[in-house]
Write a protein that holds these residues in place. Structure first.
Motif, PDB file in Angstrom:
ATOM      1  N   LEU A  46      21.174  70.039  51.488  1.00 33.85           N
ATOM      2  CA  LEU A  46      21.246  71.650  51.525  1.00 33.85           C
ATOM      3  C   LEU A  46      22.220  72.252  52.585  1.00 33.85           C
ATOM      4  CD1 LEU A  46      17.763  72.406  50.434  1.00 33.85           C
ATOM      5  CD2 LEU A  46      19.833  72.739  49.100  1.00 33.85           C
ATOM      6  N   SER A  47      22.521  71.589  53.868  1.00 32.54           N
ATOM      7  CA  SER A  47      23.336  72.119  54.793  1.00 32.54           C
ATOM      8  C   SER A  47      24.792  71.867  54.403  1.00 32.54           C
ATOM      9  CB  SER A  47      22.852  71.531  56.211  1.00 32.54           C
ATOM     10  OG  SER A  47      23.023  70.400  56.060  1.00 32.54           O
ATOM     11  N   ASP A  48      24.863  71.154  53.544  1.00 30.76           N
ATOM     12  CA  ASP A  48      26.511  70.634  53.202  1.00 30.76           C
ATOM     13  C   ASP A  48      27.090  71.757  52.197  1.00 30.76           C
ATOM     14  OD1 ASP A  48      28.758  69.564  52.380  1.00 30.76           O
ATOM     15  OD2 ASP A  48      28.152  67.583  52.595  1.00 30.76           O
ATOM     16  N   ARG A  49      28.089  72.520  52.591  1.00 29.98           N
ATOM     17  CA  ARG A  49      28.586  73.513  51.840  1.00 29.98           C
ATOM     18  C   ARG A  49      29.236  72.810  50.309  1.00 29.98           C
ATOM     19  NH1 ARG A  49      32.072  77.818  55.792  1.00 29.98           N
ATOM     20  NH2 ARG A  49      30.133  78.718  56.637  1.00 29.98           N
ATOM     21  N   ARG A  50      29.750  71.832  50.553  1.00 30.21           N
ATOM     22  CA  ARG A  50      30.417  71.209  49.441  1.00 30.21           C
ATOM     23  C   ARG A  50      29.367  70.809  48.329  1.00 30.21           C
ATOM     24  NH1 ARG A  50      35.234  68.266  48.734  1.00 30.21           N
ATOM     25  NH2 ARG A  50      35.949  69.436  50.490  1.00 30.21           N
ATOM     26  N   ALA A  67      21.632  64.267  48.082  1.00 26.67           N
ATOM     27  CA  ALA A  67      22.758  64.981  47.567  1.00 26.67           C
ATOM     28  C   ALA A  67      22.714  64.809  45.954  1.00 26.67           C
ATOM     29  CB  ALA A  67      24.102  64.864  48.102  1.00 26.67           C
ATOM     30  N   ALA A  68      22.626  63.675  45.561  1.00 22.22           N
ATOM     31  CA  ALA A  68      22.818  63.548  44.064  1.00 22.22           C
ATOM     32  C   ALA A  68      21.411  63.998  43.312  1.00 22.22           C
ATOM     33  CB  ALA A  68      22.679  62.036  43.734  1.00 22.22           C
ATOM     34  N   THR A  69      20.255  64.147  44.039  1.00 17.90           N
ATOM     35  CA  THR A  69      19.158  64.732  43.437  1.00 17.90           C
ATOM     36  C   THR A  69      19.562  66.266  43.363  1.00 17.90           C
ATOM     37  OG1 THR A  69      17.957  63.446  44.598  1.00 17.90           O
ATOM     38  CG2 THR A  69      16.645  65.248  43.842  1.00 17.90           C
ATOM     39  N   GLY A  73      40.281  72.599  51.007  1.00 12.49           N
ATOM     40  CA  GLY A  73      39.510  71.816  52.225  1.00 12.49           C
ATOM     41  C   GLY A  73      39.479  70.482  52.307  1.00 12.49           C
ATOM     42  N   GLY A  74      40.117  69.933  51.472  1.00 12.82           N
ATOM     43  CA  GLY A  74      40.057  68.294  51.229  1.00 12.82           C
ATOM     44  C   GLY A  74      39.448  67.907  50.087  1.00 12.82           C
ATOM     45  N   SER A  75      39.629  66.708  49.727  1.00 16.05           N
ATOM     46  CA  SER A  75      38.981  65.891  48.509  1.00 16.05           C
ATOM     47  C   SER A  75      37.834  65.372  48.729  1.00 16.05           C
ATOM     48  CB  SER A  75      40.094  64.861  48.137  1.00 16.05           C
ATOM     49  OG  SER A  75      40.001  63.871  49.013  1.00 16.05           O
ATOM     50  N   GLN A  76      37.234  65.108  49.812  1.00 14.50           N
ATOM     51  CA  GLN A  76      35.665  64.517  50.042  1.00 14.50           C
ATOM     52  C   GLN A  76      35.071  65.270  50.864  1.00 14.50           C
ATOM     53  OE1 GLN A  76      34.446  61.925  48.692  1.00 14.50           O
ATOM     54  NE2 GLN A  76      36.182  60.717  47.825  1.00 14.50           N
ATOM     55  N   SER A  77      33.733  65.256  50.772  1.00 14.01           N
ATOM     56  CA  SER A  77      32.874  65.746  51.583  1.00 14.01           C
ATOM     57  C   SER A  77      32.602  64.932  52.806  1.00 14.01           C
ATOM     58  CB  SER A  77      31.537  65.971  50.717  1.00 14.01           C
ATOM     59  OG  SER A  77      30.752  66.137  50.482  1.00 14.01           O
TER      60      SER A  77
END
Length: 404
Positions: free
Chosen positions: A219-223, A348-350, A399-403
Motif C-alpha cells: 500500500l506504500s507503493d504509489r504504482r 501487491a497482486a492481492t 515515471g518509467g515502465s516498472q514499479s
C-alpha cells in the motif's frame, strides 16, 4: 531431497507452467462470459429491470473484495499450484450449484452460486497471474500475460457462441448445457493441477510466495495504488459493456436484434479482445507497455461515447469495437503495477485483485442510471472509466515502465 525444479531446468518448469495456465485462462474467460449472458437472460426471459439483472455482476465480482486478502494469505502459506487446485475445485462446485439454480429458477441461489464461483476465480487471479509474471524473465512478463489473456479471450468468444440459445431463449434444460460443459472442464483441470501441485516446490519458487502477506508495504507503493484504481475502472467498464451489449443491440434504436442473435454478437466484442491480446503480446516486445495502454484507453473512451450518444449501426459497431481496445488493458496494468521483487508480488497482486470489485460497482451504478435515463446515456460512465485508465498509463509513461 530432489525437487521438480532441481530435476528439471528452470526454463522447462516455466514452460510447463505456461502450458498449464492456458487451460485456466481459457475456462476463466468462458465462465465469465457465461455470467455476462445471465443479464440478457434475466431481462428478456423474466422481465427484470437493469437494476436487478446486473445484481449477477455484483454477486460475481464482490468476491474479489471480500475474499482477496484471506485467499492471498492461503497462497502465501500453501503456494501457487496448490492454491490454483483449490480455486478450480471451488469453481467446479459453484458451477454445479449454478445448474441447480437455473433449473429451479431461484434467484437468491443463483447469486450465492455466483459469489462462490467468483471466490474460486479469485484464487486463480492471484495465483496464476502472479506466478506467470514472476516465474521467468521480468522483461517478458507483459508478453506472457497478454498471450495468456488471448487464451482467456478464446473462452469469452466460445461462451456466447455456444451458450446464447440456451441462456437467452431458455433452450436445453433451462440453460444448463453451457454450465455442464464448464463443470466437466473445471473438474478435469482441477485433477491436472492436483497432479502437478509440487511443480514449484523449491526454495527458488517459494521465495515468490513464502513469508507473510505484507499488505502495508504494498500500500506504500504509489504504482500499486494507481494500478488498483486503473483495474477498478477498466474491469468495471469492460464488464458493464459486456453485460449490457446484448440488451443494447436488441433496442429498436440500434439493431433491434433477436435476443439469441444479440447474445451471439457479443462474441464479436470478446473476439476483438482476443485479436488485440495476441497482437499486443507481440507489440509489448518492442514498445514500452504504457504507450499502447494509453492509446487503447483513449480510443475506448471515444468509442464508448459514440455508442452512448449515437445509437444505430454506428453506435453498435463502435461499442463492439471497444473489445479490441480492452484487449491489452488488464495484463498491461497488472504488469505495470506489480513490483518486480518476488517477495512483494503476492501482497501487491492481492490488492490488485481486490480492485476487480469494479466489476461489481460500475455495472450496478450503470444499471441504476439506465433505468432512469436510458441504456445509451448510461454508457457515459464506462467512458469515464477509460479516461481513468488513460491517466494511469500516462503516469507510468512519465515515471518509467516498472514499479520499484
Amino acid at each position: 531431497m530432489t525437487t521438480p525444479l532441481d530435476s528439471e531446468p528452470a526454463t522447462l518448469v516455466s514452460r510447463r507452467l505456461f502450458l498449464l495456465s492456458i487451460g485456466v485462462f481459457a475456462i476463466g474467460g468462458f465462465v465469465t462470459a457465461l455470467v455476462s449472458l445471465l443479464v440478457p437472460r434475466l431481462t428478456a426471459l423474466y422481465g427484470m429491470d437493469y437494476s436487478h439483472a446486473v445484481l449477477v455482476q455484483l454477486a460475481f465480482y464482490l468476491s474479489y473484495l471480500l475474499f482477496a486478502v484471506p485467499i492471498g494469505r492461503i497462497i502465501v502459506r500453501h503456494g501457487y499450484m496448490r492454491s490454483a487446485t483449490v480455486g478450480l475445485t471451488i469453481m467446479a462446485a459453484a458451477t454445479a450449484l449454478l445448474l441447480v439454480a437455473n433449473a429451479s429458477h431461484r434467484f437468491a441461489l443463483l447469486l450465492s452460486a455466483l459469489l462462490l464461483l467468483s471466490c474460486g476465480i479469485t484464487f486463480l487471479q492471484i495465483a496464476s497471474n502472479t506466478v506467470v509474471a514472476v516465474v521467468g524473465a521480468a522483461d517478458g512478463a507483459a508478453f506472457r500475460l497478454n498471450l495468456l489473456q488471448g487464451c482467456n479471450s478464446i473462452g469469452t468468444i466460445a461462451a456466447p457462441l455456444f451458450g446464447a440459445s440456451f441462456l437467452t431463449e431458455g433452450l436445453g434444460a433451462e440453460g444448463g448445457p453451457p454450465f455442464l460443459l464448464a463443470l466437466v472442464i473445471l473438474t478435469g483441470l482441477a485433477i491436472v493441477y492436483a497432479r502437478n501441485r509440487g511443480l514449484l516446490d523449491t526454495a527458488h519458487a517459494a521465495g515468490t510466495s513464502a513469508g507473510r502477506l505484507y499488505l502495508r508495504l504494498a500500500l506504500s507503493d504509489r504504482r500499486v495504488i494507481g494500478g488498483m484504481a486503473a483495474i477498478f475502472a477498466y474491469v468495471g467498464a469492460e464488464v458493464t459493456i459486456g453485460a449490457l451489449l446484448a440488451n443494447y443491440l436488441m433496442q429498436p434504436g440500434t439493431l433491434h436484434a433477436r435476443p439469441a442473435l444479440a447474445a451471439r454478437m457479443v462474441s464479436l466484442y470478446w473476439g476483438g479482445a482476443m485479436l488485440g491480446r495476441f497482437a499486443g503480446a507481440v507489440v509489448m516486445r518492442r514498445i514500452a507497455p504504457s504507450k499502447p495502454l494509453l492509446g487503447a484507453a483513449l480510443l475506448a473512451a471515444v468509442l464508448t461515447s459514440i455508442g452512448a450518444g449515437l445509437g444505430g449501426m454506428l453506435g453498435s459497431v463502435a461499442l463492439i469495437a471497444v473489445g479490441l481496445c480492452n484487449s491489452i488493458m488488464y495484463p498491461t496494468i497488472y504488469v505495470l503495477a506489480l513490483p518486480t521483487q518476488p517477495e512483494r508480488a503476492t501482497p501487491a497482486a492481492t490488492l490488485l485483485c481486490m480492485a476487480v470489485v469494479g466489476g461489481a460497482v460500475i455495472p450496478t451504478l450503470c444499471g441504476q442510471i439506465a433505468d432512469r435515463v436510458g441504456l445509451g446515456p448510461s454508457l457515459i460512465l464506462p467512458a469515464l472509466c477509460y479516461i481513468a485508465v488513460a491517466a494511469f498509463a500516462l503516469s507510468c509513461a512519465k515515471g518509467g515502465s516498472q514499479s520499484a
